[in-house]
Design a protein around this motif. Structure first.
Motif, PDB file in Angstrom:
ATOM      1  N   VAL A 140       0.881  -1.166   0.000  1.00 13.39           N
ATOM      2  CA  VAL A 140       0.000   0.000   0.000  1.00 13.39           C
ATOM      3  C   VAL A 140       0.917   1.214   0.000  1.00 13.39           C
ATOM      4  O   VAL A 140       1.625   1.475   0.969  1.00 13.39           O
ATOM      5  CB  VAL A 140      -0.931   0.015   1.235  1.00 13.39           C
ATOM      6  N   ASN A 141       0.933   1.919  -1.103  1.00  5.92           N
ATOM      7  CA  ASN A 141       1.825   3.075  -1.255  1.00  5.92           C
ATOM      8  C   ASN A 141       1.027   4.358  -1.123  1.00  5.92           C
ATOM      9  O   ASN A 141       0.061   4.572  -1.859  1.00  5.92           O
ATOM     10  CB  ASN A 141       2.531   3.050  -2.623  1.00  5.92           C
ATOM     11  N   ILE A 142       1.447   5.203  -0.202  1.00  2.00           N
ATOM     12  CA  ILE A 142       0.798   6.498   0.019  1.00  2.00           C
ATOM     13  C   ILE A 142       1.665   7.579  -0.612  1.00  2.00           C
ATOM     14  O   ILE A 142       2.859   7.682  -0.310  1.00  2.00           O
ATOM     15  CB  ILE A 142       0.622   6.779   1.532  1.00  2.00           C
ATOM     16  N   GLN A 143       1.062   8.354  -1.471  1.00  2.00           N
ATOM     17  CA  GLN A 143       1.783   9.458  -2.114  1.00  2.00           C
ATOM     18  C   GLN A 143       1.814  10.667  -1.180  1.00  2.00           C
ATOM     19  O   GLN A 143       0.891  10.887  -0.397  1.00  2.00           O
ATOM     20  CB  GLN A 143       1.096   9.842  -3.424  1.00  2.00           C
ATOM     21  N   THR A 144       2.861  11.441  -1.259  1.00  2.00           N
ATOM     22  CA  THR A 144       2.981  12.673  -0.485  1.00  2.00           C
ATOM     23  C   THR A 144       2.001  13.695  -1.043  1.00  2.00           C
ATOM     24  O   THR A 144       1.884  13.857  -2.258  1.00  2.00           O
ATOM     25  CB  THR A 144       4.417  13.231  -0.570  1.00  2.00           C
ATOM     26  N   VAL A 145       1.291  14.351  -0.134  1.00  2.00           N
ATOM     27  CA  VAL A 145       0.330  15.375  -0.540  1.00  2.00           C
ATOM     28  C   VAL A 145       0.672  16.693   0.135  1.00  2.00           C
ATOM     29  O   VAL A 145       1.196  16.720   1.248  1.00  2.00           O
ATOM     30  CB  VAL A 145      -1.123  14.969  -0.204  1.00  2.00           C
ATOM     31  N   ALA A 146       0.369  17.779  -0.511  1.00  2.00           N
ATOM     32  CA  ALA A 146       0.621  19.106   0.067  1.00  2.00           C
ATOM     33  C   ALA A 146      -0.506  19.457   1.035  1.00  2.00           C
ATOM     34  O   ALA A 146      -1.669  19.179   0.780  1.00  2.00           O
ATOM     35  CB  ALA A 146       0.700  20.146  -1.045  1.00  2.00           C
ATOM     36  N   GLY A 147      -0.146  20.053   2.159  1.00  2.00           N
ATOM     37  CA  GLY A 147      -1.152  20.558   3.092  1.00  2.00           C
ATOM     38  C   GLY A 147      -1.755  19.520   4.014  1.00  2.00           C
ATOM     39  O   GLY A 147      -2.808  19.756   4.596  1.00  2.00           O
ATOM     40  N   GLY A 148      -1.152  18.351   4.185  1.00  2.00           N
ATOM     41  CA  GLY A 148      -1.713  17.357   5.097  1.00  2.00           C
ATOM     42  C   GLY A 148      -1.009  16.018   4.965  1.00  2.00           C
ATOM     43  O   GLY A 148      -0.012  15.887   4.256  1.00  2.00           O
ATOM     44  N   THR A 149      -1.548  15.029   5.644  1.00  2.00           N
ATOM     45  CA  THR A 149      -0.979  13.685   5.582  1.00  2.00           C
ATOM     46  C   THR A 149      -2.091  12.672   5.366  1.00  2.00           C
ATOM     47  O   THR A 149      -3.247  12.904   5.737  1.00  2.00           O
ATOM     48  CB  THR A 149      -0.235  13.318   6.883  1.00  2.00           C
ATOM     49  N   ILE A 150      -1.730  11.567   4.777  1.00  5.16           N
ATOM     50  CA  ILE A 150      -2.644  10.441   4.617  1.00  5.16           C
ATOM     51  C   ILE A 150      -1.942   9.227   5.197  1.00  5.16           C
ATOM     52  O   ILE A 150      -0.757   9.004   4.945  1.00  5.16           O
ATOM     53  CB  ILE A 150      -3.000  10.202   3.138  1.00  5.16           C
ATOM     54  N   GLU A 151      -2.683   8.447   6.000  1.00  2.00           N
ATOM     55  CA  GLU A 151      -2.141   7.235   6.602  1.00  2.00           C
ATOM     56  C   GLU A 151      -3.017   6.048   6.249  1.00  2.00           C
ATOM     57  O   GLU A 151      -4.220   6.186   6.068  1.00  2.00           O
ATOM     58  CB  GLU A 151      -2.057   7.392   8.118  1.00  2.00           C
ATOM     59  N   SER A 152      -2.394   4.878   6.180  1.00  2.00           N
ATOM     60  CA  SER A 152      -3.096   3.629   5.904  1.00  2.00           C
ATOM     61  C   SER A 152      -3.057   2.750   7.143  1.00  2.00           C
ATOM     62  O   SER A 152      -2.079   2.767   7.893  1.00  2.00           O
ATOM     63  CB  SER A 152      -2.422   2.909   4.738  1.00  2.00           C
ATOM     64  N   ASP A 153      -4.103   1.959   7.339  1.00  2.00           N
ATOM     65  CA  ASP A 153      -4.111   1.021   8.461  1.00  2.00           C
ATOM     66  C   ASP A 153      -3.300  -0.239   8.158  1.00  2.00           C
ATOM     67  O   ASP A 153      -3.073  -1.061   9.033  1.00  2.00           O
ATOM     68  CB  ASP A 153      -5.544   0.651   8.854  1.00  2.00           C
ATOM     69  N   LYS A 154      -2.848  -0.407   6.898  1.00  2.00           N
ATOM     70  CA  LYS A 154      -2.071  -1.581   6.514  1.00  2.00           C
ATOM     71  C   LYS A 154      -0.913  -1.172   5.619  1.00  2.00           C
ATOM     72  O   LYS A 154      -1.036  -0.253   4.808  1.00  2.00           O
ATOM     73  CB  LYS A 154      -2.948  -2.566   5.736  1.00  2.00           C
ATOM     74  N   ALA A 155       0.191  -1.901   5.724  1.00  2.00           N
ATOM     75  CA  ALA A 155       1.326  -1.678   4.834  1.00  2.00           C
ATOM     76  C   ALA A 155       1.191  -2.534   3.570  1.00  2.00           C
ATOM     77  O   ALA A 155       1.698  -2.182   2.513  1.00  2.00           O
ATOM     78  CB  ALA A 155       2.637  -2.012   5.540  1.00  2.00           C
ATOM     79  N   THR A 156       0.477  -3.678   3.694  1.00  2.00           N
ATOM     80  CA  THR A 156       0.220  -4.553   2.554  1.00  2.00           C
ATOM     81  C   THR A 156      -1.224  -5.027   2.619  1.00  2.00           C
ATOM     82  O   THR A 156      -1.847  -5.025   3.694  1.00  2.00           O
ATOM     83  CB  THR A 156       1.153  -5.786   2.553  1.00  2.00           C
ATOM     84  N   ALA A 157      -1.748  -5.460   1.474  1.00  2.00           N
ATOM     85  CA  ALA A 157      -3.118  -5.986   1.420  1.00  2.00           C
ATOM     86  C   ALA A 157      -3.235  -6.954   0.258  1.00  2.00           C
ATOM     87  O   ALA A 157      -2.508  -6.847  -0.732  1.00  2.00           O
ATOM     88  CB  ALA A 157      -4.116  -4.848   1.259  1.00  2.00           C
TER      89      ALA A 157
END
Length: 167
Positions: A140-157
């Protein structure tokens, strides 16, 4: 039973045999197919004891979706070969409009059971789609976003697993 067709869109299907149970191994490359009762796509089923055990290629699971109307016959779907401990669905008497079940390994069994004494002579039966799913875990890849953060509850799925994202 399987041909060079690989999907439901290609017309790939299996019918349960009347008064018989059988096993089918799904070849590599098959993506999806229909499973019909012993009456096939357009006819009512005849009361009997019919079964089908499906085996996906190594590294895959099976997802079953569709609708059933078994009258008072029993429809059982098992996670694995057909052990009472592994019921995904046990249904009798009526209609289930939407089912969505996934096996935990490469085997799945579907049984339609009942004699004419118990469940009448015929019924509408079922129209199921089996989809072959990969079991590999994906990052599970999270892209960097401007103005905030996004988190995932899992590293893989795995395919069909839910990943929750929070911002």
């Amino acid at each position: 039973v399987f041909s060079k067709k690989h999907t439901v869109a290609d017309g790939l299907f299996i019918n349960l045999d009347k008064h018989n149970s059988h096993r089918d191994t799904i070849p590599e490359g098959v993506v999806s197919f229909k499973v019909y009762d012993n009456g096939g796509k357009d006819a009512d089923f005849e009361a009997s004891d019919d079964g089908l055990v499906l085996t996906a290629p190594a590294g895959y699971t099976l997802q079953v979706t569709g609708s059933i109307n078994t009258g008072s016959c029993y429809l059982s779907i098992y996670d694995g070969d057909a052990s009472d401990e592994n019921h995904l669905l046990w249904y009798e008497n009526g209609e289930v409009p939407d089912i969505n079940l996934t096996s935990s390994d490469r085997n799945l069994a579907i049984y339609l059971r009942g004699s004419s004494y118990y469940c009448g002579e015929t019924g509408e039966g079922f129209d199921l789609t089996v989809t072959v799913l990969g079991t590999a875990e994906h990052a599970v890849n999270i892209q960097t976003v401007a103005g905030g953060t996004i988190e995932s509850d899992k590293a893989t799925a795995r395919l069909s697993e839910t990943v929750t994202l929070t911002a």
